[in-house]
Design a protein around this motif. Structure first.
Motif, PDB file in Angstrom:
ATOM      1  N   GLU A   1       0.819  -1.205   0.000  1.00  0.00           N
ATOM      2  CA  GLU A   1       0.000   0.000   0.000  1.00  0.00           C
ATOM      3  C   GLU A   1       0.858   1.264   0.000  1.00  0.00           C
ATOM      4  O   GLU A   1       0.465   2.303  -0.541  1.00  0.00           O
ATOM      5  CB  GLU A   1      -0.928  -0.001   1.222  1.00  0.00           C
ATOM      6  CG  GLU A   1      -2.062  -1.015   1.144  1.00  0.00           C
ATOM      7  CD  GLU A   1      -3.010  -0.916   2.321  1.00  0.00           C
ATOM      8  OE1 GLU A   1      -2.809  -0.003   3.156  1.00  0.00           O
ATOM      9  OE2 GLU A   1      -3.937  -1.737   2.402  1.00  0.00           O
ATOM     10  N   GLU A   2       2.046   1.170   0.594  1.00  0.00           N
ATOM     11  CA  GLU A   2       2.956   2.312   0.680  1.00  0.00           C
ATOM     12  C   GLU A   2       3.820   2.475  -0.569  1.00  0.00           C
ATOM     13  O   GLU A   2       4.641   3.390  -0.643  1.00  0.00           O
ATOM     14  CB  GLU A   2       3.843   2.162   1.920  1.00  0.00           C
ATOM     15  CG  GLU A   2       3.069   2.239   3.234  1.00  0.00           C
ATOM     16  CD  GLU A   2       3.866   1.743   4.425  1.00  0.00           C
ATOM     17  OE1 GLU A   2       5.107   1.573   4.285  1.00  0.00           O
ATOM     18  OE2 GLU A   2       3.263   1.502   5.493  1.00  0.00           O
ATOM     19  N   GLY A   3       3.635   1.573  -1.546  1.00  0.00           N
ATOM     20  CA  GLY A   3       4.353   1.701  -2.808  1.00  0.00           C
ATOM     21  C   GLY A   3       5.617   0.882  -2.931  1.00  0.00           C
ATOM     22  O   GLY A   3       6.411   1.098  -3.851  1.00  0.00           O
ATOM     23  N   TYR A   4       5.821  -0.077  -2.042  1.00  0.00           N
ATOM     24  CA  TYR A   4       7.046  -0.883  -2.066  1.00  0.00           C
ATOM     25  C   TYR A   4       6.832  -2.275  -2.672  1.00  0.00           C
ATOM     26  O   TYR A   4       7.681  -3.156  -2.536  1.00  0.00           O
ATOM     27  CB  TYR A   4       7.599  -1.052  -0.646  1.00  0.00           C
ATOM     28  CG  TYR A   4       8.063   0.234  -0.014  1.00  0.00           C
ATOM     29  CD1 TYR A   4       9.259   0.834  -0.402  1.00  0.00           C
ATOM     30  CD2 TYR A   4       7.313   0.853   0.986  1.00  0.00           C
ATOM     31  CE1 TYR A   4       9.693   2.015   0.181  1.00  0.00           C
ATOM     32  CE2 TYR A   4       7.730   2.038   1.575  1.00  0.00           C
ATOM     33  CZ  TYR A   4       8.922   2.615   1.168  1.00  0.00           C
ATOM     34  OH  TYR A   4       9.340   3.783   1.743  1.00  0.00           O
ATOM     35  N   GLY A   5       5.732  -2.475  -3.354  1.00  0.00           N
ATOM     36  CA  GLY A   5       5.398  -3.796  -3.859  1.00  0.00           C
ATOM     37  C   GLY A   5       6.411  -4.393  -4.805  1.00  0.00           C
ATOM     38  O   GLY A   5       6.602  -5.610  -4.844  1.00  0.00           O
ATOM     39  N   ARG A   6       7.092  -3.557  -5.591  1.00  0.00           N
ATOM     40  CA  ARG A   6       8.060  -4.059  -6.574  1.00  0.00           C
ATOM     41  C   ARG A   6       9.461  -4.205  -5.983  1.00  0.00           C
ATOM     42  O   ARG A   6      10.373  -4.691  -6.649  1.00  0.00           O
ATOM     43  CB  ARG A   6       8.123  -3.118  -7.774  1.00  0.00           C
ATOM     44  CG  ARG A   6       6.797  -2.946  -8.504  1.00  0.00           C
ATOM     45  CD  ARG A   6       6.350  -4.211  -9.189  1.00  0.00           C
ATOM     46  NE  ARG A   6       7.239  -4.616 -10.271  1.00  0.00           N
ATOM     47  CZ  ARG A   6       7.088  -5.707 -11.003  1.00  0.00           C
ATOM     48  NH1 ARG A   6       6.076  -6.521 -10.748  1.00  0.00           N
ATOM     49  NH2 ARG A   6       7.923  -5.997 -11.978  1.00  0.00           N
ATOM     50  N   CYS A   7       9.645  -3.783  -4.746  1.00  0.00           N
ATOM     51  CA  CYS A   7      10.958  -3.895  -4.102  1.00  0.00           C
ATOM     52  C   CYS A   7      11.233  -5.334  -3.683  1.00  0.00           C
ATOM     53  O   CYS A   7      10.312  -6.142  -3.531  1.00  0.00           O
ATOM     54  CB  CYS A   7      11.016  -2.995  -2.868  1.00  0.00           C
ATOM     55  SG  CYS A   7      10.910  -1.237  -3.228  1.00  0.00           S
ATOM     56  N   ASP A   8      12.502  -5.643  -3.472  1.00  0.00           N
ATOM     57  CA  ASP A   8      12.857  -6.973  -2.984  1.00  0.00           C
ATOM     58  C   ASP A   8      12.148  -7.244  -1.669  1.00  0.00           C
ATOM     59  O   ASP A   8      11.913  -6.336  -0.857  1.00  0.00           O
ATOM     60  CB  ASP A   8      14.374  -7.063  -2.786  1.00  0.00           C
ATOM     61  CG  ASP A   8      14.797  -8.451  -2.345  1.00  0.00           C
ATOM     62  OD1 ASP A   8      14.719  -9.375  -3.169  1.00  0.00           O
ATOM     63  OD2 ASP A   8      15.187  -8.613  -1.167  1.00  0.00           O
ATOM     64  N   SER A   9      11.809  -8.500  -1.438  1.00  0.00           N
ATOM     65  CA  SER A   9      11.027  -8.866  -0.260  1.00  0.00           C
ATOM     66  C   SER A   9      11.723  -8.530   1.059  1.00  0.00           C
ATOM     67  O   SER A   9      11.065  -8.434   2.100  1.00  0.00           O
ATOM     68  CB  SER A   9      10.675 -10.353  -0.299  1.00  0.00           C
ATOM     69  OG  SER A   9      11.843 -11.143  -0.395  1.00  0.00           O
ATOM     70  N   THR A  10      13.033  -8.299   1.031  1.00  0.00           N
ATOM     71  CA  THR A  10      13.740  -7.915   2.251  1.00  0.00           C
ATOM     72  C   THR A  10      13.384  -6.497   2.700  1.00  0.00           C
ATOM     73  O   THR A  10      13.793  -6.069   3.778  1.00  0.00           O
ATOM     74  CB  THR A  10      15.260  -8.022   2.060  1.00  0.00           C
ATOM     75  OG1 THR A  10      15.649  -7.262   0.904  1.00  0.00           O
ATOM     76  CG2 THR A  10      15.684  -9.471   1.856  1.00  0.00           C
ATOM     77  N   VAL A  11      12.597  -5.798   1.894  1.00  0.00           N
ATOM     78  CA  VAL A  11      12.141  -4.455   2.264  1.00  0.00           C
ATOM     79  C   VAL A  11      11.305  -4.497   3.544  1.00  0.00           C
ATOM     80  O   VAL A  11      11.016  -3.443   4.148  1.00  0.00           O
ATOM     81  CB  VAL A  11      11.342  -3.812   1.100  1.00  0.00           C
ATOM     82  CG1 VAL A  11       9.967  -4.461   0.962  1.00  0.00           C
ATOM     83  CG2 VAL A  11      11.231  -2.309   1.271  1.00  0.00           C
ATOM     84  N   VAL A  12      10.944  -5.690   4.004  1.00  0.00           N
ATOM     85  CA  VAL A  12      10.186  -5.832   5.241  1.00  0.00           C
ATOM     86  C   VAL A  12      10.922  -5.185   6.413  1.00  0.00           C
ATOM     87  O   VAL A  12      10.299  -4.819   7.422  1.00  0.00           O
ATOM     88  CB  VAL A  12       9.874  -7.315   5.509  1.00  0.00           C
ATOM     89  CG1 VAL A  12      11.136  -8.072   5.925  1.00  0.00           C
ATOM     90  CG2 VAL A  12       8.780  -7.478   6.552  1.00  0.00           C
ATOM     91  N   ILE A  13      12.223  -4.999   6.309  1.00  0.00           N
ATOM     92  CA  ILE A  13      12.987  -4.363   7.381  1.00  0.00           C
ATOM     93  C   ILE A  13      12.496  -2.933   7.637  1.00  0.00           C
ATOM     94  O   ILE A  13      12.655  -2.388   8.731  1.00  0.00           O
ATOM     95  CB  ILE A  13      14.507  -4.371   7.066  1.00  0.00           C
ATOM     96  CG1 ILE A  13      15.323  -4.017   8.312  1.00  0.00           C
ATOM     97  CG2 ILE A  13      14.832  -3.437   5.904  1.00  0.00           C
ATOM     98  CD1 ILE A  13      16.813  -4.178   8.125  1.00  0.00           C
ATOM     99  N   LYS A  14      11.904  -2.313   6.631  1.00  0.00           N
ATOM    100  CA  LYS A  14      11.389  -0.949   6.792  1.00  0.00           C
ATOM    101  C   LYS A  14      10.280  -0.878   7.837  1.00  0.00           C
ATOM    102  O   LYS A  14      10.057   0.181   8.441  1.00  0.00           O
ATOM    103  CB  LYS A  14      10.880  -0.400   5.446  1.00  0.00           C
ATOM    104  CG  LYS A  14      11.974   0.070   4.500  1.00  0.00           C
ATOM    105  CD  LYS A  14      11.395   0.786   3.305  1.00  0.00           C
ATOM    106  CE  LYS A  14      12.487   1.437   2.484  1.00  0.00           C
ATOM    107  NZ  LYS A  14      13.128   2.567   3.196  1.00  0.00           N
ATOM    108  N   LYS A  15       9.573  -1.953   8.056  1.00  0.00           N
ATOM    109  CA  LYS A  15       8.497  -1.944   9.044  1.00  0.00           C
ATOM    110  C   LYS A  15       9.045  -1.882  10.481  1.00  0.00           C
ATOM    111  O   LYS A  15       8.289  -1.670  11.422  1.00  0.00           O
ATOM    112  CB  LYS A  15       7.596  -3.161   8.888  1.00  0.00           C
ATOM    113  CG  LYS A  15       6.893  -3.251   7.544  1.00  0.00           C
ATOM    114  CD  LYS A  15       6.134  -1.990   7.194  1.00  0.00           C
ATOM    115  CE  LYS A  15       4.920  -1.762   8.072  1.00  0.00           C
ATOM    116  NZ  LYS A  15       4.154  -0.548   7.668  1.00  0.00           N
ATOM    117  N   LEU A  16      10.346  -2.071  10.617  1.00  0.00           N
ATOM    118  CA  LEU A  16      10.984  -1.947  11.926  1.00  0.00           C
ATOM    119  C   LEU A  16      11.549  -0.553  12.138  1.00  0.00           C
ATOM    120  O   LEU A  16      12.161  -0.268  13.173  1.00  0.00           O
ATOM    121  CB  LEU A  16      12.108  -2.983  12.062  1.00  0.00           C
ATOM    122  CG  LEU A  16      11.708  -4.453  11.939  1.00  0.00           C
ATOM    123  CD1 LEU A  16      12.933  -5.350  11.997  1.00  0.00           C
ATOM    124  CD2 LEU A  16      10.706  -4.834  13.016  1.00  0.00           C
TER     125      LEU A  16
END
Length: 287
Positions: free
Chosen positions: A270-285
């Motif tokens: 929803e924030e626009g990171y859908g096409r980024c590598d799945s390791t982008v999950v670190i941003k939620k921290l």
């Protein structure tokens, strides 16, 4: 052998290329015609205008598309794969889908005299390009035995797990393990940064111990540097984890970590990171 390959994306394109280089007679189809034409210009072979046309006369038809609905769109209908396949031919689905779809396709193929195996892959774009994928297969033993030498063109490890649906369930476990490692690395890096540790040295040390993993060695530094413009997209991991949770519900179990991380992916998309590598999950921290 006469083959067909449906879907020439970041995974399917290189996989089909390995088949062509192996000397097979290959016909490809992609819904984006320009991409199919570019593939033929690079690798050779032939291009078809419909999945049915590509599948006509093929001994084995392989497909690698996006999700359950994409698979149904190219398999069924007057222009679909099954309409073009000859009785006795083998359909191999490399798409990561639900196990229910695999079982559905097995029955649909059987009704028209065609055989089917589910064969999702792991190894990412690099594995596809280097011919080093792990192929997880569900299907009848004789069908898998026929497919194995062909799939070895891009699979370093090609293994039957059991009956149809077993390959997809194995891929679910694979994604659960991958996400567990990624989430653990993300939280570890957060602590390491707050504590002032040198990340490069940290990764080198951890790689020599029990924390070693492919994700650690290949993604920890890019995660720490905030680089996500490559790799397996967050939107696809969200799709895969949703399949995992649906299967868990059918099995009557809970996957609390996957529920948490999948929600994080939904928010990132929803924030626009859908096409980024799945390791982008670190941003939620907040890292």
């Amino acid at each position: 052998m006469k083959l067909a390959f449906i879907g020439l994306g970041v995974m399917g394109g290189p996989m089909a290329g390995h088949l062509q280089r192996a000397g097979h007679q290959l016909c490809v189809y992609n819904r984006n015609t320009e991409k199919a034409e570019a593939w033929v210009a690079r690798f050779g072979g032939e291009r078809a205008d419909t999945p049915a046309q590509a599948a006509k006369g093929a001994d084995i038809v392989m497909l690698c598309v996006g999700n359950d609905d994409d698979v149904r769109a190219v398999v069924y209908g007057e222009q679909g794969i099954l309409a073009g396949m000859s009785p006795g031919a083998l359909l191999v689905d490399h798409t990561t889908t639900s196990a229910e779809l695999a079982e559905e396709l097995y029955q649909a193929a059987k009704e028209v005299g065609v055989r089917f195996i589910d064969a999702p892959v792991s190894g990412g774009q690099a594995g596809a390009e280097n011919g080093a994928l792990t192929v997880m297969i569900g299907g009848d033993e004789a069908d898998v035995a026929q497919a194995q030498p062909v799939l070895a063109a891009y699979g370093k490890k090609v293994t039957r797990l059991g009956p149809v649906g077993s390959g997809q369930r194995c891929k679910m476990v694979n994604q659960i393990c991958v996400v567990g490692a990624v989430q653990g690395i993300a939280e570890g890096l957060l602590l390491a940064k707050k504590a002032g540790l040198d990340i490069a040295t940290l990764v080198e040390v951890l790689a020599g111990g029990a924390a070693q993993s492919w994700q650690l060695e290949n993604r920890a530094l890019t995660m720490a540097e905030g680089k996500f413009d490559f790799g397996f997209a967050a939107q696809w991991m969200h799709k895969d984890l949703t399949i995992c949770l649906q299967e868990a519900e059918r099995q009557g179990i809970k996957l609390p970590l996957i529920e948490q991380v999948n929600q994080a992916y939904a928010e990132l998309i929803e924030e626009g990171y859908g096409r980024c590598d799945s390791t982008v999950v670190i941003k939620k921290l907040g890292a």
